[in-house]
Enzyme design. Structure first.
Site, mmCIF file in Angstrom:
data_model
loop_
_atom_site.group_PDB
_atom_site.id
_atom_site.type_symbol
_atom_site.label_atom_id
_atom_site.label_comp_id
_atom_site.label_asym_id
_atom_site.label_seq_id
_atom_site.Cartn_x
_atom_site.Cartn_y
_atom_site.Cartn_z
ATOM 1 N N THR A 1 0.909 -1.138 0.000
ATOM 2 C CA THR A 1 0.000 0.000 0.000
ATOM 3 C C THR A 1 0.934 1.170 0.000
ATOM 4 O O THR A 1 2.146 1.006 0.067
ATOM 5 C CB THR A 1 -0.864 -0.126 1.283
ATOM 6 O OG1 THR A 1 -1.602 -1.328 1.209
ATOM 7 C CG2 THR A 1 -1.769 1.042 1.538
ATOM 8 N N SER B 1 -10.449 -2.700 6.206
ATOM 9 C CA SER B 1 -9.076 -2.287 5.911
ATOM 10 C C SER B 1 -8.319 -1.989 7.203
ATOM 11 O O SER B 1 -8.918 -1.812 8.262
ATOM 12 C CB SER B 1 -9.133 -1.017 5.056
ATOM 13 O OG SER B 1 -7.859 -0.458 4.911
ATOM 14 N N GLY C 1 1.438 -1.531 4.725
ATOM 15 C CA GLY C 1 1.889 -2.672 5.530
ATOM 16 C C GLY C 1 0.785 -3.574 6.047
ATOM 17 O O GLY C 1 1.003 -4.275 7.040
ATOM 18 N N GLY C 2 -0.389 -3.583 5.398
ATOM 19 C CA GLY C 2 -1.456 -4.512 5.813
ATOM 20 C C GLY C 2 -1.749 -4.344 7.294
ATOM 21 O O GLY C 2 -1.887 -3.229 7.805
#
Ligand code: GLY
Length: 568
Positions: free
Chosen positions: A380, A451, A472-473
């Protein structure tokens, strides 16, 4: 001769030292600042502000530029979130997260036996949600731009970068080379992003004609240049190659939404962040509420200095509880009643602390989610912008995994997201970030997947003080929290705050992850003795922040990756 040579070498060493020291400092600007993952995109934002645009105009222009220069995460094939504090004191967030198409259904990634079909939610056409970036960026520019920058001016820099090409940095060239196998699976992706003859190298001119034409259609027709007409035809045709998935109605029905920011405070600073469908803002505020209580309760008997044993143990215990709650309670609030007041409540934070043993790790197996009160890709990218009037914008945007689902819309030149993997395919089945989810985040048509993106603005006396966020999830949330703590608790400047080594934990897997050099051996030893499982991993997050004080704007580009702060 020998003396001359030694002097020359000494000079060289001296210059290298000066250069490294400068690189390690925040970048200063008096009139504006842009920090993003791409030097070209940061420059586009500065140019827009110099041409009379405000931070919101710059945000939209940077978003389109990143779609060209940062193919693995910058995007028009994905979505994002924006948190904004305006010079007039108002604030808002804009949710342009992807939406599941109408054809989506709860068990679509399961086989007849109810097992997850490997890769279907990640690397196929069915992994893509309806992209939201174009709608979101244009909406923000239309509603909150300065009025001095036309749509054509917004898109021109991106079109130019795509049509005439830009020189690949070492980092981008290597990223293409490293991902060659993955980029070779879809013929259109292979055609654009790989070379047959040799590897990409620094300085290669990277031209994207199809993407330039897509951007021209957006420039000419606005939203309709993407969600209707030729671009829509190309997307729908791409989807027809698998019998259809995203159709014209899905594209036409896509809508980005303004939502109220979630608000909290920590040690006298106020926090504005992104609420559902992001879990990030609520979790950061909830964990900071817990931490503030710990500081109150434990006072000076506790060593909460940067990455000390007590500090890491405490963060891990807070994270364990917070991520358990994420799993149970969070999803798209248009579809699920997310107990926001529970996450924001200081009483709830205090209650959640009660079973923490400050000398021993809790097993995650014994930690369940809490209950609301009755009332109730690792890829991302983040960019931060501020203009001279003090408009502050924090944007995190994604196509989920690096290069999304790996599928380029044939003829349109952009890669599609694989955001559907952020839904819970099945309770108990981890997504690519090891995150679990239940009913709250089950797949439904037109729903947005949960998210972790956490674009955040920290306020001091109601004015922007920090603009922060990270890719970074699942590690985004803990990265943003550590960045805030690095400044407020550990007194770091913004460059150090975003670049210092980080740790991460998230309930399950029951493990503390740390970056190389993040923890001293003695700290690891002591944490292990307390019962923690600890593992070193590759880098955690890539934060791009701005700190604002009476002198001006200080840009902190994360030393991980290739981030650039430009001020003027
Ligand atoms: N795709 C990563 C996130 O939104 O959390």
């Amino acid at each position: 001769m020998l003396i001359k040579k030694s002097l020359k070498n000494l000079m060289l060493v001296f210059l290298v030292i000066i250069y490294s020291c400068e690189r390690d400092q925040p970048v200063f600007g008096e009139n504006g600042m842009v920090v993003s993952t791409s030097s070209q995109a940061s420059q586009v934002g500065i140019d827009i502000m110099k041409a009379g645009g405000n931070a919101i105009d710059a945000t939209a222009a940077v978003g389109f530029a990143l779609a060209v220069t940062s193919s693995s995460n910058g995007n028009i094939g994905g979505g994002g979130f924006m948190t904004v504090k305006l010079e007039n004191g108002n604030s808002f967030t804009l949710d342009y997260r992807e939406m599941a198409p109408k054809a989506a259904s709860r068990n679509m990634y399961l086989d007849r036996d109810g097992n997850v079909i490997k890769g279907k939610s990640r690397y196929t056409h069915f992994a893509a949600g309806v992209p939201g970036s174009v709608d979101g960026l244009l909406k923000a520019w239309r509603d909150y731009g300065s009025g001095n920058i036309s749509r054509e001016q917004l898109l021109d820099p991106a079109i130019n970068l795509a049509e005439n090409g830009f020189k690949l940095s070492k980092y981008e060239a290597e990223r293409f080379n490293k991902n060659k196998d993955r980029l070779s699976k879809h013929p259109e992706t292979k055609k654009i992003f790989t070379r047959d003859d040799r590897k990409w190298k620094e300085g290669d001119l990277f031209v994207q004609k199809d993407l330039a034409n897509t951007l021209k259609r957006i420039s000419k027709n606005g939203r309709d240049g993407f969600y209707k007409g030729e671009t829509a035809d190309l997307i729908v045709k791409e989807m027809e190659s698998v019998g259809g998935w995203i159709n014209y109605n899905d594209l036409d029905n896509y809508v980005s939404k303004y939502r109220d920011p979630v608000k909290g405070s920590f040690m006298g600073y106020d926090i504005l962040s992104m609420g559902p469908p992001s879990s990030g803002g609520l979790l950061v505020i909830h964990m900071l509420n817990m931490l503030e209580k710990v500081v109150e309760q434990k006072g000076s008997e506790f060593d909460l200095s940067y990455n000390s044993v007590d500090y890491i143990h405490t963060l891990t215990e807070l994270e364990r509880r917070a991520y358990a709650d994420r799993t149970e309670h969070m999803g798209d609030s248009d579809f699920w009643n997310v107990p926001q007041s529970m996450f924001l409540s200081r009483d709830y934070a205090k209650n959640r602390l009660q079973d923490i043993d400050f000398n021993k790790a809790t097993s995650s197996k014994s930690v369940d989610h809490g209950n609301p009160y009755a009332s109730q890709s690792e890829e991302t990218t983040h960019y931060s912008i501020v203009d001279k009037k003090g408009n502050a914008v924090s944007v995190t945007t994604t196509i989920n995994a690096g290069y999304g689902n790996g599928i380029t819309v044939t003829g349109a030149g952009f890669i599609l997201n694989n955001e559907m993997d952020d839904f819970s395919s099945k309770p108990g089945e981890p997504n690519m970030f090891g995150l679990l989810g239940n009913e709250a985040n089950a797949i439904e048509p037109m729903k947005r997947p949960l998210s972790s993106m956490t674009p955040t603005i920290v306020l001091k006396d109601d004015a922007p003080f920090l603009i922060l966020g990270s890719p970074g999830g699942s590690t985004i949330i803990t990265t943003v929290m550590q960045n805030i703590l690095n400044v407020i608790l550990h007194d770091m400047n913004i460059k150090d705050a975003v670049s210092s080594p980080r740790v991460h934990s998230q309930w399950l897997p029951d493990m503390i992850f740390h970056e190389k050099n993040g923890l001293k051996n003695s700290t690891v030893y002591k944490l292990k003795k307390m019962g923690h499982d600890i593992r070193m991993r590759s880098s955690i997050g890539e934060a791009n922040g701005i700190m604002i004080n009476e002198k001006g704007f200080w840009g902190g580009a994360d030393s991980r990756g290739e981030n650039t702060a430009i001020g003027y």
